[in-house]
Design a protein around this motif. Structure first.
Motif, short mmCIF file in Angstrom:
data_model
loop_
_atom_site.label_atom_id
_atom_site.label_comp_id
_atom_site.label_asym_id
_atom_site.label_seq_id
_atom_site.Cartn_x
_atom_site.Cartn_y
_atom_site.Cartn_z
N SER A 98 40.77 60.99 44.19
CA SER A 98 41.39 60.40 42.99
C SER A 98 40.41 60.14 41.85
N ALA A 99 39.21 60.69 41.93
CA ALA A 99 38.17 60.38 40.93
C ALA A 99 37.91 58.88 40.89
N GLY A 100 37.77 58.32 42.07
CA GLY A 100 37.54 56.87 42.20
C GLY A 100 36.11 56.50 41.91
N HIS A 101 35.73 55.32 42.39
CA HIS A 101 34.40 54.77 42.09
C HIS A 101 33.30 55.48 42.87
N GLY A 102 32.10 55.45 42.31
CA GLY A 102 30.96 56.10 42.94
C GLY A 102 30.14 55.19 43.83
N THR A 103 30.40 53.89 43.74
CA THR A 103 29.68 52.92 44.57
C THR A 103 30.67 51.84 45.02
N SER A 104 30.14 50.78 45.60
CA SER A 104 30.94 49.70 46.16
C SER A 104 32.03 49.22 45.20
N VAL A 105 33.26 49.09 45.72
CA VAL A 105 34.37 48.51 44.94
C VAL A 105 34.45 47.03 45.30
N ASN A 106 34.26 46.18 44.29
CA ASN A 106 34.02 44.76 44.55
C ASN A 106 35.25 43.88 44.50
N LYS A 107 36.19 44.21 43.62
CA LYS A 107 37.32 43.31 43.42
C LYS A 107 38.52 44.12 42.93
N LEU A 108 39.72 43.60 43.24
CA LEU A 108 40.97 44.24 42.82
C LEU A 108 41.82 43.23 42.07
N PHE A 109 42.68 43.75 41.21
CA PHE A 109 43.70 42.92 40.58
C PHE A 109 44.96 43.78 40.45
N TRP A 110 46.05 43.31 41.07
CA TRP A 110 47.30 44.07 41.02
C TRP A 110 48.20 43.44 39.97
N SER A 111 48.33 44.13 38.85
CA SER A 111 49.01 43.57 37.69
C SER A 111 50.52 43.81 37.76
N GLY A 112 51.26 42.84 37.21
CA GLY A 112 52.70 43.04 37.05
C GLY A 112 53.01 44.01 35.92
N HIS A 113 51.99 44.36 35.14
CA HIS A 113 52.17 45.30 34.02
C HIS A 113 52.32 46.72 34.57
N HIS A 114 53.53 47.20 34.67
CA HIS A 114 53.82 48.53 35.21
C HIS A 114 53.21 48.74 36.60
#
Length: 306
Positions: A271-287
């Motif tokens: 998915s062309a994601g991150h190249g290093t550690s993914v530290n935090k997520l936020f799941w938005s109600g915006h769409h």
């Protein structure tokens, strides 16, 4: 099953000059805050994500943000310094709260109890009065860091994950320890209650996602090896039907909250994601957009289509 979810990267937000550690909601669904090792706190508009707006700049790295809806204030955990309270209406510092010179890993406020809980690197939870931001007390139950906090409004319990591998469940009012969950074999970096308050999900350096039944005195329901390396964060979708995990293994994973089945892996290859550690997520109600931040200094915005 996995193929039913379409994931598309909508935007890559750049501007931070160091690892991005924190994402937080705002008073508007389409605006989120981020903070990083560069001491910069930025606001991003998901409808026009290209340009972040600088909200504050502090002198040290920032791991934790907390937005207070009722008063439109943003709490910034300034490592080694304490808490900065930012009045967002006029972008001024309302108050600076001195705390022990240590890292600030998480912040959780509970308006009903007039309390702000701050997870500290010295093994204590600092408790501030929410109305005045005065330091009331510090509760220290371990010598190692408190890494994460979550509040269960249904049971009035505060869950705290520690670097001594233990999850401690407190009565949020009295701060008495009610339960100690001890099956993690390494630091616990993230704790999250299901929206109905019936389950607690925990994860950390042992890469195990563990599930606890709050109604059964936190009996462990089971676990899954969710990632190859450390689980950094767990977040639920706005409707509570799904949750996402992110990891030092550079991936984000989307799960079914009812069955705990893995539905989608978001990574660099697929998915062309991150190249290093993914530290935090936020799941938005915006769409229904999922936002992730990384050591690679970028923030990614994902369209998750079920």
């Amino acid at each position: 099953m996995a193929s039913k979810i379409q994931v598309q990267k909508l935007a890559t937000l750049t501007g931070h000059r160091d690892c991005v550690y924190a994402l937080e909601k705002s008073g508007e669904e389409h605006i989120i805050f981020s903070a990083a090792g560069d001491g910069m706190v930025a606001a991003w508009d998901l409808t026009n994500p290209e340009n972040g707006e600088l909200i504050a700049k502090v002198t040290t790295s920032v791991y934790a943000l907390y937005y207070l809806q009722e008063r439109n204030l943003l709490l910034i955990g300034q490592n080694q310094e304490g808490i900065q309270v930012i009045d967002l209406a006029n972008k001024s510092i309302l108050k600076s709260v001195a705390l022990p010179k240590t890292a600030i890993f998480d912040i959780q406020a509970i308006p009903e109890l007039n309390k702000v809980y701050v997870a500290l690197g010295n093994g204590s939870i600092a408790i501030l009065a929410l109305d005045t931001f005065e330091l009331q007390t510090q509760i220290r139950k371990a010598d190692q860091s408190v890494r994460c906090l979550a509040y269960n409004k249904h049971t009035n319990e505060l869950a705290a994950g520690y670097s001594d591998n233990v999850v401690r469940i407190f009565d949020a009012e009295s701060m008495e320890v009610k339960y100690e969950l001890t099956t993690h074999t390494n630091s616990v970096f993230t704790v999250a209650y299901t929206p109905d308050g019936e389950l607690l999900l925990t994860g950390g350096r042992d890469a195990h996602l563990r599930v606890w039944e709050t109604t059964q005195e936190y009996k462990e329901r089971g676990y899954t090896i969710a990632h190859m390396y450390t689980i950094n964060h767990i977040t639920f979708s706005p409707d509570g039907n799904y949750f996402a995990t992110c990891s030092m293994d550079k991936s984000v994973k989307v799960w079914d909250a009812a069955t705990f089945k893995l539905l989608k892996v978001i990574d660099k290859v697929r998915s062309a994601g991150h190249g290093t550690s993914v530290n935090k997520l936020f799941w938005s109600g915006h769409h229904n957009q999922l936002v992730s931040c990384s050591d690679d200094r970028t923030i990614s915005v994902w369209d998750i289509n079920f």
